[in-house]
Scaffold this active site. Structure first.
Site, PDB file in Angstrom:
ATOM      1  N   LYS A  11       0.821  -1.223   0.000  1.00  0.00           N
ATOM      2  CA  LYS A  11       0.000   0.000   0.000  1.00  0.00           C
ATOM      3  C   LYS A  11       0.857   1.277   0.000  1.00  0.00           C
ATOM      4  CE  LYS A  11      -4.002  -2.161   2.284  1.00  0.00           C
ATOM      5  NZ  LYS A  11      -4.938  -2.095   3.445  1.00  0.00           N
ATOM      6  N   TYR A  51     -12.208  -2.082  -3.810  1.00  0.00           N
ATOM      7  CA  TYR A  51     -12.705  -2.231  -2.441  1.00  0.00           C
ATOM      8  C   TYR A  51     -14.227  -2.075  -2.364  1.00  0.00           C
ATOM      9  CZ  TYR A  51      -8.254  -2.534   0.179  1.00  0.00           C
ATOM     10  OH  TYR A  51      -7.062  -2.955   0.737  1.00  0.00           O
ATOM     11  N   ASN A 114      -2.033   0.477   6.687  1.00  0.00           N
ATOM     12  CA  ASN A 114      -1.466  -0.735   7.275  1.00  0.00           C
ATOM     13  C   ASN A 114      -0.625  -1.563   6.304  1.00  0.00           C
ATOM     14  OD1 ASN A 114      -3.564  -1.668   5.780  1.00  0.00           O
ATOM     15  ND2 ASN A 114      -4.657  -2.671   7.447  1.00  0.00           N
ATOM     16  N   HIS A 117      -2.245  -5.369   1.632  1.00  0.00           N
ATOM     17  CA  HIS A 117      -3.548  -6.026   1.465  1.00  0.00           C
ATOM     18  C   HIS A 117      -3.289  -7.462   1.068  1.00  0.00           C
ATOM     19  CE1 HIS A 117      -7.458  -7.190  -0.163  1.00  0.00           C
ATOM     20  NE2 HIS A 117      -6.765  -7.728  -1.153  1.00  0.00           N
ATOM     21  N   GLU A 128      -9.714 -11.011  -7.356  1.00  0.00           N
ATOM     22  CA  GLU A 128      -8.765  -9.902  -7.200  1.00  0.00           C
ATOM     23  C   GLU A 128      -7.556 -10.056  -8.134  1.00  0.00           C
ATOM     24  OE1 GLU A 128      -9.949  -8.955  -2.546  1.00  0.00           O
ATOM     25  OE2 GLU A 128      -7.908  -9.592  -3.008  1.00  0.00           O
TER      26      GLU A 128
HETATM   27  P1  RTP Z   1      -7.078  -5.848   3.465  1.00  0.00           P
HETATM   28  O1  RTP Z   1      -8.439  -6.164   2.885  1.00  0.00           O
HETATM   29  O2  RTP Z   1      -6.556  -4.500   3.012  1.00  0.00           O
HETATM   30  O3  RTP Z   1      -6.116  -6.969   3.248  1.00  0.00           O
HETATM   31  O4  RTP Z   1      -7.183  -5.728   5.048  1.00  0.00           O
HETATM   32  P2  RTP Z   1      -8.002  -6.632   6.053  1.00  0.00           P
HETATM   33  O5  RTP Z   1      -8.673  -7.758   5.317  1.00  0.00           O
HETATM   34  O6  RTP Z   1      -7.093  -6.969   7.172  1.00  0.00           O
HETATM   35  O7  RTP Z   1      -9.090  -5.608   6.578  1.00  0.00           O
HETATM   36  P3  RTP Z   1     -10.554  -5.260   5.995  1.00  0.00           P
HETATM   37  O8  RTP Z   1     -11.528  -5.386   7.106  1.00  0.00           O
HETATM   38  O9  RTP Z   1     -10.801  -6.013   4.725  1.00  0.00           O
HETATM   39  O10 RTP Z   1     -10.403  -3.706   5.668  1.00  0.00           O
HETATM   40  C1  RTP Z   1      -9.831  -3.275   4.460  1.00  0.00           C
HETATM   41  C2  RTP Z   1      -8.903  -2.119   4.726  1.00  0.00           C
HETATM   42  O11 RTP Z   1      -9.666  -0.978   5.100  1.00  0.00           O
HETATM   43  C3  RTP Z   1      -8.895  -0.177   5.984  1.00  0.00           C
HETATM   44  N1  RTP Z   1      -9.594  -0.021   7.251  1.00  0.00           N
HETATM   45  N2  RTP Z   1      -9.668   1.115   7.883  1.00  0.00           N
HETATM   46  N3  RTP Z   1     -10.252   3.157   9.755  1.00  0.00           N
HETATM   47  C4  RTP Z   1     -10.665   1.917   9.993  1.00  0.00           C
HETATM   48  O12 RTP Z   1     -11.274   1.602  10.998  1.00  0.00           O
HETATM   49  C5  RTP Z   1     -10.369   0.892   9.002  1.00  0.00           C
HETATM   50  N4  RTP Z   1     -10.735  -0.367   9.062  1.00  0.00           N
HETATM   51  C6  RTP Z   1     -10.246  -0.960   7.948  1.00  0.00           C
HETATM   52  C7  RTP Z   1      -7.562  -0.880   6.200  1.00  0.00           C
HETATM   53  O13 RTP Z   1      -6.625  -0.366   5.244  1.00  0.00           O
HETATM   54  C8  RTP Z   1      -7.913  -2.312   5.882  1.00  0.00           C
HETATM   55  O14 RTP Z   1      -6.781  -3.051   5.545  1.00  0.00           O
HETATM   56 MG    MG Z   2      -9.856  -7.497   3.584  1.00  0.00          MG
END
Ligand code: RTP
Ligand code: MG
Length: 140
Positions: A11, A51, A114, A117, A128
């Site tokens: 990212k 997304y 973070n 992804h 994807e």
């Molecule tokens: P990713 O899809 O990016 O691999 O991350 P993940 O599965 O661990 O998390 P996900 O729940 O799918 O959320 C996608 C991305 O959205 C951003 N996020 N921001 N501000 C917030 O509370 C928040 N929560 C999620 C993060 O960049 C997350 O990786």
């Molecule tokens: Mg995710």
């Protein structure tokens, strides 16, 4: 366990800090092979499409802005149980909860910014990968 492929994105917070090589080393040390990779600067619209599953979440707009704020490196990782293995190497979404030694524990700046992804299931991995790569671009 079966050989799988998963979609990974390094990212903008990580490309800004020149961390692509350090993150790739973590993947390779874990036995994940980088079988496709390209650097792109997404538009906010492209990030929004990628997304779309999060369109109703409160952080969606901020997430799309962030993903379009600087280049990303999109990649296909291959290996035994690659989808789960990659999620393990990435660590928890919130770096405060990520296990020591994971990419997010070492490099992520916040729950939003973070660093990486990774696809979360075989169906999403296939979708994807197809979003970013043509079959001929993936060299296993
Ligand atoms: P990713 O899809 O990016 O691999 O991350 P993940 O599965 O661990 O998390 P996900 O729940 O799918 O959320 C996608 C991305 O959205 C951003 N996020 N921001 N501000 C917030 O509370 C928040 N929560 C999620 C993060 O960049 C997350 O990786
Ligand atoms: Mg995710």
């Amino acid at each position: 366990m079966a050989i799988e492929r998963t979609l990974s994105i390094i990212k903008p917070d990580a490309t800004n800090r020149n961390l692509t090589g350090k993150i790739n080393a973590k993947f390779e040390e874990a036995g994940l092979r980088i079988v496709a990779q390209k650097r792109m600067h997404l538009t906010k619209e492209q990030a929004g499409k990628f997304y779309a599953v999060h369109a109703e979440r409160p952080f969606y707009d901020e997430l799309c802005e962030f993903m379009a704020s600087a280049p990303v490196v999109v990649q296909v990782l291959e290996g035994e149980g690659a989808i789960a293995k990659n999620r393990e190497v990435m660590g928890a979404t919130n770096p405060a909860d990520a296990e020591a030694g994971t990419i997010r524990a070492e490099f992520a700046e916040s729950v939003g910014e973070n660093s990486v992804h990774g696809s979360d299931a075989p169906e999403t991995a296939a979708e994807e990968i197809a979003f970013f790569f043509a079959g001929l671009e993936i060299v296993g």
